[in-house]
Write a protein that holds these residues in place. Structure first.
Motif, PDB file in Angstrom:
ATOM      1  N   GLU A 131      45.248  34.349  30.525  1.00  0.00           N
ATOM      2  CA  GLU A 131      44.765  33.439  31.568  1.00  0.00           C
ATOM      3  C   GLU A 131      45.275  32.018  31.285  1.00  0.00           C
ATOM      4  O   GLU A 131      45.114  31.510  30.172  1.00  0.00           O
ATOM      5  CB  GLU A 131      43.226  33.473  31.545  1.00  0.00           C
ATOM      6  CG  GLU A 131      42.538  32.567  32.502  1.00  0.00           C
ATOM      7  CD  GLU A 131      41.022  32.569  32.244  1.00  0.00           C
ATOM      8  OE1 GLU A 131      40.567  33.193  31.261  1.00  0.00           O
ATOM      9  OE2 GLU A 131      40.302  31.945  33.041  1.00  0.00           O
ATOM     10  N   ARG A 150      44.065  34.141  37.186  1.00  0.00           N
ATOM     11  CA  ARG A 150      42.826  34.916  37.151  1.00  0.00           C
ATOM     12  C   ARG A 150      42.967  36.042  36.132  1.00  0.00           C
ATOM     13  O   ARG A 150      43.919  36.822  36.191  1.00  0.00           O
ATOM     14  CB  ARG A 150      42.573  35.493  38.546  1.00  0.00           C
ATOM     15  CG  ARG A 150      41.335  36.338  38.671  1.00  0.00           C
ATOM     16  CD  ARG A 150      40.963  36.550  40.122  1.00  0.00           C
ATOM     17  NE  ARG A 150      41.862  37.440  40.857  1.00  0.00           N
ATOM     18  CZ  ARG A 150      41.839  38.761  40.761  1.00  0.00           C
ATOM     19  NH1 ARG A 150      41.006  39.354  39.931  1.00  0.00           N
ATOM     20  NH2 ARG A 150      42.655  39.491  41.479  1.00  0.00           N
ATOM     21  N   PRO A 151      42.042  36.168  35.169  1.00  0.00           N
ATOM     22  CA  PRO A 151      42.120  37.305  34.253  1.00  0.00           C
ATOM     23  C   PRO A 151      41.745  38.589  34.978  1.00  0.00           C
ATOM     24  O   PRO A 151      40.937  38.558  35.905  1.00  0.00           O
ATOM     25  CB  PRO A 151      41.101  36.963  33.171  1.00  0.00           C
ATOM     26  CG  PRO A 151      40.118  36.056  33.831  1.00  0.00           C
ATOM     27  CD  PRO A 151      40.878  35.312  34.923  1.00  0.00           C
ATOM     28  N   GLY A 152      42.346  39.655  34.542  1.00  0.00           N
ATOM     29  CA  GLY A 152      42.001  40.927  35.180  1.00  0.00           C
ATOM     30  C   GLY A 152      43.126  41.940  35.088  1.00  0.00           C
ATOM     31  O   GLY A 152      44.039  41.821  34.271  1.00  0.00           O
ATOM     32  N   GLN A 168      47.739  39.025  42.224  1.00  0.00           N
ATOM     33  CA  GLN A 168      47.811  37.720  41.557  1.00  0.00           C
ATOM     34  C   GLN A 168      47.547  36.568  42.530  1.00  0.00           C
ATOM     35  O   GLN A 168      47.874  36.643  43.701  1.00  0.00           O
ATOM     36  CB  GLN A 168      49.209  37.505  40.955  1.00  0.00           C
ATOM     37  CG  GLN A 168      49.649  38.557  39.969  1.00  0.00           C
ATOM     38  CD  GLN A 168      49.167  38.268  38.559  1.00  0.00           C
ATOM     39  OE1 GLN A 168      48.440  37.292  38.324  1.00  0.00           O
ATOM     40  NE2 GLN A 168      49.532  39.124  37.624  1.00  0.00           N
ATOM     41  N   THR A 188      46.175  40.460  32.698  1.00  0.00           N
ATOM     42  CA  THR A 188      45.957  39.058  32.321  1.00  0.00           C
ATOM     43  C   THR A 188      44.673  39.006  31.499  1.00  0.00           C
ATOM     44  O   THR A 188      43.585  39.284  32.001  1.00  0.00           O
ATOM     45  CB  THR A 188      45.835  38.158  33.557  1.00  0.00           C
ATOM     46  OG1 THR A 188      47.027  38.294  34.343  1.00  0.00           O
ATOM     47  CG2 THR A 188      45.674  36.699  33.140  1.00  0.00           C
ATOM     48  N   PRO A 243      41.637  37.427  29.189  1.00  0.00           N
ATOM     49  CA  PRO A 243      40.870  36.187  29.280  1.00  0.00           C
ATOM     50  C   PRO A 243      41.279  35.220  28.161  1.00  0.00           C
ATOM     51  O   PRO A 243      41.761  35.643  27.114  1.00  0.00           O
ATOM     52  CB  PRO A 243      39.429  36.652  29.108  1.00  0.00           C
ATOM     53  CG  PRO A 243      39.524  37.929  28.359  1.00  0.00           C
ATOM     54  CD  PRO A 243      40.826  38.566  28.761  1.00  0.00           C
ATOM     55  N   GLY A 300      38.493  41.423  40.039  1.00  0.00           N
ATOM     56  CA  GLY A 300      38.171  40.830  38.755  1.00  0.00           C
ATOM     57  C   GLY A 300      37.074  41.606  38.066  1.00  0.00           C
ATOM     58  O   GLY A 300      36.851  42.792  38.351  1.00  0.00           O
ATOM     59  N   TRP A 301      36.368  40.957  37.149  1.00  0.00           N
ATOM     60  CA  TRP A 301      35.329  41.613  36.360  1.00  0.00           C
ATOM     61  C   TRP A 301      34.055  41.684  37.151  1.00  0.00           C
ATOM     62  O   TRP A 301      33.660  40.721  37.814  1.00  0.00           O
ATOM     63  CB  TRP A 301      35.125  40.869  35.039  1.00  0.00           C
ATOM     64  CG  TRP A 301      36.430  40.907  34.259  1.00  0.00           C
ATOM     65  CD1 TRP A 301      37.302  39.888  34.081  1.00  0.00           C
ATOM     66  CD2 TRP A 301      36.990  42.054  33.645  1.00  0.00           C
ATOM     67  NE1 TRP A 301      38.395  40.318  33.386  1.00  0.00           N
ATOM     68  CE2 TRP A 301      38.237  41.658  33.098  1.00  0.00           C
ATOM     69  CE3 TRP A 301      36.575  43.389  33.485  1.00  0.00           C
ATOM     70  CZ2 TRP A 301      39.052  42.538  32.417  1.00  0.00           C
ATOM     71  CZ3 TRP A 301      37.396  44.255  32.789  1.00  0.00           C
ATOM     72  CH2 TRP A 301      38.626  43.834  32.272  1.00  0.00           C
ATOM     73  N   GLY A 345      35.551  46.519  36.093  1.00  0.00           N
ATOM     74  CA  GLY A 345      36.554  45.665  36.739  1.00  0.00           C
ATOM     75  C   GLY A 345      37.075  46.316  38.003  1.00  0.00           C
ATOM     76  O   GLY A 345      37.199  47.537  38.078  1.00  0.00           O
TER      77      GLY A 345
END
Ligand SMILES: [Cu+2]
Lengths: 463, 465
Positions: free
Chosen positions: A108, A162-164, A131, A188, A190, A279-280, A275
């Protein structure tokens, strides 16, 4: 006088031309090529922000080069030969030697620069599925960029915000290019590696191919009648098992790039969907599952504590998806007595053998089938044939599997008395109790069920 | 018929001549058969014999035919039986005798006649005695002998031609009969495949695995295959009967056996040779045309020389028609030069001669063309038969093998397996027919070279085509 538009298109052309000609060799990062279809154990990140690497089932992660604080990757879109399972290879299109391409892992906030060289016979592009990025980096030929022509290299650059869990695939002639296997995984991580950290993190794509038995190249125009259902372009018994230590927190992430949904089912454990594409999931929104349906174009991450030792199936629950190539129009022969007819047929077709009269199980029959074709079901287990194919593998939970060790520990050794056994006693006599309560269970009388069919007559409905 | 009485002196001269001529007209030992037999064996490798039922030669011939018919017939044996046994050929050979008798007859004077008449009336009785001699016959005798000699020669050629044609037709009939029997066997296998499918479908329907529609489809297949088998079996009978007719077989002779399969293709086809030139030398129908041309030329010479004798009005103008016995004849007209000195007659004779020349030339042109066509049919037949044997049949086998692999992998059903078996049988059958066509083309090439094939059409037919 040049307009803004001319300026931008000129600049883009410059970048492309500069990379492939004069200074190309100096500025292009290396593009590693993978020759093996085996699962590659994840290396720790050599530089940049730390993260917990994922394990790509029957795949690998793409190494990068750090340049001025930017993570530079180089993907080469090219024809590849992918082993679908031992005994079958396919002419696919992929990236850096394999299909799917290597998994891209970033953190991230990383600025990412991806060089994409096209060695396909037609133009391509890459869309970074899910993304957040500048519109011009979305990889849609015609809409956000021109196609990357054969022999050309394009550069995509954006910040992984964005993390995920993500995917990449072409958005140019995608019907053909995705039918040919062009896709890859993207994670991606965190910024804080401690955030929802797990002990094992497996990733793969769900994909499907239509490869005529005896041939090598997928039929690119098929939409519904696929005959190979795969995890990362591998079919059981060619899919590696997911080997974990008892008590590990395990995450499995899957992205669906087929044209149908897949109810993915895990035995022996309950999991939560942690997830999604967006995202989470918030912990309070999760509920326990043993099966989660992954719709077309979706990504799911599931998590569970692998607390039950053993060899646990993990598969799509559509039974045709746990089969390899099969004839979908083969008629049912269950219960058909073929005596007499079989001899007649054998006179005309000398190697003819009666099949299917007792069901689909071929019970260890080992008959020659067309070249480059996987048996409809295959794989040997410790107790005999595992009558499965396609989207099927095992979660192997072992007490002594070392952290970071992803090797197959072999078949599970069941503690005594924990395997279903054959009962060999005498059949019980059907004795009727004469004790109290017998009156409450009166002798059962056979009930005649009369099936009546009301046939329509000309006068009905006129009364 | 009465003839005019001649003066005594003439009678004496005629009588002397009669004695001389009577000595030169006699029958040959073999009746022309040896010449026919030689021509025939030069072309088809087999001689011909004329025999009658009941005589020693007839018994020999019957025994030989019986011996040949007792084992599976080869094409040569079939031809041999046909030459021994075919009644139409024997009729043709018998006509040789007629022609020779005509020749001998032409060399003999009509017997002199003796006339006696008594007329009475008015109290008078007139008794006249006369000796009558065939003066016209005497004058035309050299011409008639010449013509009859050529007719005899023609009859020999015609008989040889009939024998060579019979041989070619018999060979073709043999190939047809063997191939038709093979085809019928394959039709039987196709029906077996279809029946197996229908039976399986019925059992599937019985346990609820197949709809009435699909079951009916499989049954229809089977029923159609049964109809095809009936047709194929009849074709085999018809082809065999055709062969039997060619061989003149009847009664117990019709129980002859045929081999299971056609002879293999030769390892390589004949090299293209000087077949046209060979045909010009060999063809019996062209020889016949040349013979007729020579005869016409000779007759023209006579007409020119005398102006009073016309031998062209009939005779060589007839030509043989396929399928019917050769009919020809001639008439000699002796005219008295009172009003017409023969100029028109000579002109007509010349025109008839020219027509004859053109006819012979046309026959040669057509024969050459027939040979070229027959050669093309032969080469194509060979290449096609080999193509079937080396390409199509192995490919069909490969398809069957691959289909079976797909059946093993549960990729296709048993019905596809059976459908493939049917189509493979069909492919093998097509290969048999290609092989048959090659052998027939081979026979026809021989016939085109030796004149045992289709007759060269005469000019009128040629023009109208
Ligand atoms: Cu599925």
């Amino acid at each position: 006088m040049s307009s803004r538009r001319d300026f931008f298109s000129g600049a883009a052309a410059l970048v492309g031309a500069g990379l492939v000609s004069r200074a190309g060799a100096a500025t292009l990062p290396e593009a590693p090529i993978m020759g093996s279809a085996a699962t590659q154990p994840p290396p720790a990140p050599p530089n940049g922000r730390p993260y917990n690497p994922v394990v790509t089932l029957n795949g690998w992660s793409l190494p990068w080069r750090m340049k001025d604080g930017v993570k530079e990757f180089h993907l080469i879109a090219e024809p590849v030969v992918r082993e679908i399972a031992p005994g079958m290879k396919a002419n696919l299109w992929g990236y850096n030697g394999q299909s799917p391409g290597p998994t891209i892992e970033v953190v991230e906030g990383d600025r990412v620069r991806i060089f994409v060289t096209n060695r396909l016979p037609e133009h391509t592009s890459i869309h970074w599925h899910g993304q957040r990025l500048p519109n011009g980096m979305d990889g849609i030929t015609g809409l956000t960029q021109p196609g990357i022509q054969p022999g050309k290299t394009f550069v995509y650059e954006f910040v992984a915000r964005r993390p995920g869990t993500f995917m990449y695939h072409p958005h140019a002639d995608e019907m053909v290019q995705m039918a040919m296997g062009m896709m890859g995984f993207w994670v991606t991580h965190p910024k804080n590696p401690a955030l929802h950290a797990v002990d094992r993190d497996f990733v793969f794509l769900l994909n499907a191919y239509d490869i005529e038995p005896g041939s090598y190249t997928p039929k690119v125009n098929e939409m519904t009648d696929f005959n190979l259902w795969t995890f990362n372009s591998r079919a059981f018994p060619g899919i590696d098992t997911m080997n974990v230590r008892q008590g590990d927190r395990v995450r499995i992430r899957a992205g669906n790039l087929t044209m149908t949904n897949h109810p993915i089912h895990l035995h022996g454990h309950e999991f939560e969907v942690t997830g999604t594409d967006g995202g989470w999931t918030r912990p309070e929104s999760r509920w326990p599952e043993v099966t989660t349906d992954i719709a077309v174009g979706q990504m799911r991450a599931i998590e569970f504590i692998a607390d039950a030792p053993g060899d646990w199936p993990f598969h799509c629950h559509k039974s045709h998806h746990t089969m390899n190539a099969m004839g979908h129009k083969v008629p049912t022969l269950i219960g058909v007595d073929q005596r007499g007819v079989a001899e007649k047929i054998a006179k005309l077709v000398p190697d003819y053998m009666v099949m299917g009269d007792k069901g689909g199980s071929m019970g260890g029959m080992d008959m020659p089938i067309p070249e480059n074709t996987l048996p409809m079901m295959g794989g040997q287990g410790p107790f005999g044939d595992i009558e499965m194919g396609g989207m099927f593998t095992l979660l192997k939970v072992r007490k002594d599997q070392k952290p970071g060790d992803y090797r197959d520990p072999g078949w599970y050794r069941h503690p005594p008395g924990t395997v279903a056994w054959e009962w060999t006693g005498e059949p019980p006599a059907a004795v009727r109790s004469n004790g109290p309560g017998a009156a409450a269970t009166p002798d059962r009388k056979p009930v005649e069920v009369e099936v009546t069919v009301r046939k329509p007559t000309g006068h009905q409905g006129h009364h | 018929m009465r003839t005019q009485p001649f003066p005594i002196r003439l009678r004496v001269a005629a009588g002397a001549c009669l004695l001389v001529l009577g000595g030169c007209a006699s029958f040959s030992k073999d009746g022309g058969l040896d010449a026919v037999s030689t021509m025939t064996s030069e072309r088809i490798g087999q001689d011909v014999r004329l025999h009658e039922t009941g005589d020693a030669a007839g018994d020999d011939a019957h025994a030989e035919a019986a011996r040949l018919l007792a084992q599976p017939l080869t094409p040569d044996a079939a031809v041999r039986v046909a030459l021994l046994n075919n009644r139409a050929l024997r009729a043709s050979l018998a006509r040789l005798g007629v022609a020779e008798a005509d020749l001998v007859q032409a060399g003999r004077m009509r017997n002199p006649g003796i006339g006696f008449s008594r007329m009475s009336g008015g109290g008078e009785t007139d008794i006249e005695r006369s000796v009558m001699v065939d003066l016209v016959g005497l004058l035309t005798m050299p011409m008639r002998r010449d013509i009859e000699a050529r007719r005899f020669e023609g009859a020999k050629l015609a008989a040889a031609l009939d024998a060579v044609r019979l041989a070619a037709d018999t060979r073709k009939a043999w190939f047809n009969a063997v191939a038709a029997a093979q085809s019928a066997r394959y039709a039987g296998q196709v029906r077996e495949a279809a029946q197996a499918g229908a039976e399986l479908a019925a059992r599937m329907a019985q346990v609820g695995n197949l709809s009435a529609l699909d079951q009916a489809r499989e049954q229809a297949f089977s029923a159609e295959a049964t109809a095809q088998l009936a047709r194929a079996r009849h074709n085999a009978v018809a082809a065999r009967e055709h062969l039997a007719r060619m061989m003149g077989a009847w009664g117990e002779q019709t129980a002859f056996g045929l081999p299971e399969r056609l002879p293999d293709l030769p390892a390589s086809p004949k090299a293209a040779g000087a077949f046209e030139a060979e045909a010009m030398q060999q063809r019996l129908d062209l020889r016949l045309a040349r013979l007729e041309l020579e005869a016409t030329a000779r007759a023209l010479g006579l007409t020119k020389a005398t102006g009073f004798i016309n031998v062209l009005d009939a005779g060589y103008l007839n030509s043989s028609k396929t399928g019917s016995a050769r009919e020809d004849g001639y008439a000699i007209e002796l005219s008295l030069p009172l009003f017409d000195w023969g100029g028109a007659r000579v002109a007509k004779a010349e025109a008839v001669y020219m027509a004859s020349v053109h006819r012979a030339a046309s026959a040669a042109v057509l024969a050459r063309s027939q040979v070229r066509e027959a050669w093309s049919a032969y080469r194509t037949g060979y290449d096609l038969a080999r193509h079937y044997r080396d390409e199509i049949v192995p490919l069909q086998k490969k398809i069957s093998d691959e289909t079976l692999l797909r059946y093993n992998g549960m990729l296709v059903s048993v019905f596809e397996l059976l459908a493939d078996a049917r189509s493979q049988i069909g492919g093998v059958n097509a290969a048999i027919l290609a092989q048959r066509d090659f052998w027939i083309a081979e026979t026809e090439l021989q016939a085109a070279i030796h004149g045992g094939g289709a007759a060269v059409p005469n000019t009128e037919q040629g023009l109208s085509q």
